[in-house]
Design a protein around this motif. Structure first.
Motif, PDB file in Angstrom:
ATOM      1  N   THR A 281       0.840  -1.182   0.000  1.00  0.00           N
ATOM      2  CA  THR A 281       0.000   0.000   0.000  1.00  0.00           C
ATOM      3  C   THR A 281       0.882   1.240   0.000  1.00  0.00           C
ATOM      4  O   THR A 281       1.910   1.266   0.626  1.00  0.00           O
TER       5      THR A 281
ATOM      6  N   SER B  32       2.080   4.772   1.144  1.00  0.00           N
ATOM      7  CA  SER B  32       2.027   5.585   2.350  1.00  0.00           C
ATOM      8  C   SER B  32       2.251   7.039   1.963  1.00  0.00           C
ATOM      9  O   SER B  32       2.946   7.334   1.009  1.00  0.00           O
TER      10      SER B  32
ATOM     11  N   PHE C  53       3.185   0.756   9.107  1.00  0.00           N
ATOM     12  CA  PHE C  53       1.763   0.960   9.376  1.00  0.00           C
ATOM     13  C   PHE C  53       1.523   2.404   9.777  1.00  0.00           C
ATOM     14  O   PHE C  53       2.433   3.124  10.184  1.00  0.00           O
TER      15      PHE C  53
ATOM     16  N   THR D  94      -3.536   0.947   9.277  1.00  0.00           N
ATOM     17  CA  THR D  94      -3.361   0.747   7.836  1.00  0.00           C
ATOM     18  C   THR D  94      -1.953   0.262   7.555  1.00  0.00           C
ATOM     19  O   THR D  94      -0.984   1.000   7.808  1.00  0.00           O
TER      20      THR D  94
END
Length: 176
Positions: A40, A42, A165, A173
């Motif tokens: 993902t 960031s 995270f 997340t």
């Protein structure tokens, strides 16, 4: 330092400044999950230095000032709101970053390889140490491969590989 994570805890008290919040904790199986951080994107770039002077993370292209941990092997800090607390350890016996939110009650633990273990519920909470410092918005701290950045949107912690995270009131997340 705080009491350590996981669901083995059976009761505890949370102390933030002058406010004392009591949490009736009940450990139980099935509340923790382990994940490996996915790819993902960031909003903050991870630090890449693991020893010596850290390479600053940037928020909106502006380098964040680095605040040293309490000891050479780690320490802990609170977010300015007081809702998030984190502990970062890089010693021969413990190498992890643990962050939690009081409301809603949840935590995330990250190992040096970026593996995340998440927990939801009051059994996930632990005590921040007395006189735990606040990590101001727009600053970062860390030790070894761990870097954590404080922002109004939450705390983002990463390891050298870029995995990590973000934790805030909306959830945890994974990143990297």
């Amino acid at each position: 330092m705080r009491s350590r994570f996981p669901a083995r805890r059976t009761c505890g008290a949370l102390v933030l400044g002058a406010a004392v919040l009591l949490a009736a904790c009940t450990g139980g199986p099935g509340t923790a999950t382990t994940t490996t951080a996915s790819s993902t994107t960031s909003s903050t770039a991870p630090a890449t230095t693991t020893t010596g002077s850290p390479t600053p993370t940037t928020i909106s292209g502006v380098p964040t000032p680095f605040v040293p941990m309490q000891t050479a092997t780690g320490g802990e800090f609170l977010s300015p709101s007081g809702n998030i607390s984190c502990e970062v350890n890089f010693s021969p016996t413990t190498q992890d970053a643990l962050c939690l939110t009081l409301s809603p009650p949840r935590s995330v633990n990250m190992t040096v390889d970026g593996t995340l273990t998440q927990c939801v519920g009051v059994q996930c909470l632990s005590n921040a140490g007395v006189d735990t410092p606040t990590l101001a918005y727009g600053t970062e701290t860390g030790v070894g491969p761990f870097r954590c950045v404080s922002a109004t949107t939450g705390i983002t912690c990463t390891v050298t590989s870029g995995k990590g995270f973000t934790i805030n009131t909306a959830g945890i997340t994974p990143g990297g």
